[in-house]
Scaffold this motif. Sequence first.
Motif, PDB file in Angstrom:
ATOM      1  N   ASP A  13      56.484  38.944  38.787  1.00  6.45           N
ATOM      2  CA  ASP A  13      55.087  39.268  38.157  1.00  6.45           C
ATOM      3  C   ASP A  13      55.131  38.855  36.694  1.00  6.45           C
ATOM      4  N   ARG A  15      53.437  39.563  34.363  1.00  8.89           N
ATOM      5  CA  ARG A  15      53.404  40.626  33.141  1.00  8.89           C
ATOM      6  C   ARG A  15      54.577  41.169  32.894  1.00  8.89           C
ATOM      7  N   HIS A 222      41.414  37.734  37.097  1.00  9.05           N
ATOM      8  CA  HIS A 222      42.948  37.743  37.331  1.00  9.05           C
ATOM      9  C   HIS A 222      43.449  38.871  38.351  1.00  9.05           C
ATOM     10  N   GLU A 223      44.258  38.449  39.456  1.00 10.82           N
ATOM     11  CA  GLU A 223      44.637  39.347  40.255  1.00 10.82           C
ATOM     12  C   GLU A 223      46.019  39.374  40.490  1.00 10.82           C
ATOM     13  N   PHE A 224      46.814  40.277  39.868  1.00  9.57           N
ATOM     14  CA  PHE A 224      48.348  40.256  39.833  1.00  9.57           C
ATOM     15  C   PHE A 224      48.571  41.737  40.751  1.00  9.57           C
ATOM     16  N   THR A 225      49.548  41.266  41.632  1.00  9.15           N
ATOM     17  CA  THR A 225      49.864  42.627  42.457  1.00  9.15           C
ATOM     18  C   THR A 225      51.363  42.684  42.497  1.00  9.15           C
ATOM     19  N   LEU A 226      51.934  43.998  42.032  1.00  9.87           N
ATOM     20  CA  LEU A 226      53.091  44.251  41.895  1.00  9.87           C
ATOM     21  C   LEU A 226      53.969  44.575  43.435  1.00  9.87           C
ATOM     22  N   ARG A 227      54.960  43.806  43.474  1.00 10.79           N
ATOM     23  CA  ARG A 227      55.816  44.068  44.604  1.00 10.79           C
ATOM     24  C   ARG A 227      57.201  45.054  44.122  1.00 10.79           C
ATOM     25  N   ASP A 230      59.503  42.992  42.151  1.00 15.25           N
ATOM     26  CA  ASP A 230      59.140  42.739  40.420  1.00 15.25           C
ATOM     27  C   ASP A 230      59.826  43.890  39.615  1.00 15.25           C
ATOM     28  N   TRP A 231      59.751  45.058  40.426  1.00  9.25           N
ATOM     29  CA  TRP A 231      60.383  46.343  39.482  1.00  9.25           C
ATOM     30  C   TRP A 231      61.926  46.263  39.544  1.00  9.25           C
TER      31      TRP A 231
END
Lengths: 256, 246
Positions: A13, A15, A222-227, A230-231
């Motif tokens: 991600d 960000r 914008h569409e960011f999705t956390l998986r 990513d963490w």
Amino acid sequence: MYAGLSSPIRRWDPRLKVISIFALIFSIMLLYDLKLVIISMLFAIILVYISRIPFSFVVGRLKWVFLFLMPFLVILPFTIIGEGVEIAHFSSITLNFRGMESVEFAVMIVIKALTSVMLIFPMIGTSRMDVTIKALEGLHLPNKLVQMFAFTYRYIFVLSNEFMLMERSLTSRGFRRGSNLYTITTLSKAIATLFVMSYEQAERVFYAMRSKGYTGKITTMHEFTLRPQDWLYTVVVCGFAIFVQVAVWYGTLEGT
Amino acid sequence: MSAIKIQDLSYMYDDGTAAIENVSFEIENGEAVALIGPNGAGKSTLLLHLNGILHSATSFESIRILDEPVDPKKIHEMPKKIGIVFQNADDMLFMPLLGDDVAFGPINLGLEKDEVQRRVKDALEMVGLAGYEHRVPHHLSGGEKRRAALATVLSMEPEILAMDEPTANLDPKSRRELIEILRRLKEKGKTLLIITHDVNAIPELAERVIVLNKTVIADGPTRDIFFRNRNACEDRPGCACDNAAL
């Protein structure tokens, strides 16, 4: 250029990637232990390797940075405050060598700077610039800063194209680049014209923006999705940033 | 109801040069008008007055858009009424992605996300750039950029469209495509004000022509303006007034 390469760093991600790598750079900049700095550099090399950005590309860019850093290696060993051994004497100037510690210190500064620049590649080079800009916006960075970044990126191509056209025009009228004053003055005038043109274009862009309801803030979709991955990457990179600081702290404790 | 009404509009540049003097005309809703004139005639300056970007002490009273005065303090409300397409497409495409550029206006209008997305899709479809949302503007061709610039304005769904030389510097194919788009907009009943030097495109796009040279020197149906000009030239051998005016 390498934003299309498939790699875990690219899929990270944007960000979290920006935050984590910035945290790592910050942590490295705080280090004053050569061993930890070298370990950090190895970690940065691993990140570049995982990002699949070719090393030749990274080294090609780093050599210019190194050119700016070289004076540190030459000057620092003779200028750090402390006792030294006189090695040369020119009229009133005495050159004192401050020992291997000062050389180590200079090497550490250079490695820290090179590591920090190296980390920029996986951070910026693995995402398209528009994605990075949206990530900065998503991180709620000051909007003015994001706008400046976005506009610089957008119009640098327009301006470089303008300069290329200008250069062609000069060449078609017999201008040849050389190492002389005429070349410097001619190119300076061309660059000055470019500045004026860019100012005028900035004004026109501002008019266009106001025509579309601009009131000082830019918002994009914008569409960011956390998986979970990513963490995981964030924990690894931020964990390393914390680890080196803990190592410094532990070393200081042991020293006392 | 008149879409654009201008009464005795004058504007001077900071150095005291008169850009436009006592300009007056009225454009009805749904009308398509070509604004022609030589370089430096004040056409682009006039265009920037229509949404209040350029203004003077008297322009507030001189210009009415959809029967309301143009308040320079409320420029952000103007895109709903009038959309302006600038001459240089690069001035209008300032965002990292084309989708962002087309969404810029609707977002500023405070529309909901779904509505913004619908408008982006529709606007790009209208100009033949469907699916270009994720394209980078500086990688587009000249013709595509011009159509993209039009899409950034169409997405705000303004009632009036004002364009500054939309067909300038385009290859024949791109020019034809753009003319077709403008024709479709005209058929849909949009009010069009088109600044152009492309006299061959005028009969296809506009039923009325206004000739401007700092002030309005001719105004009438397209056929009459060109016919009158031709007759005047024929009466004066060697006359180049048509070239001078256009």
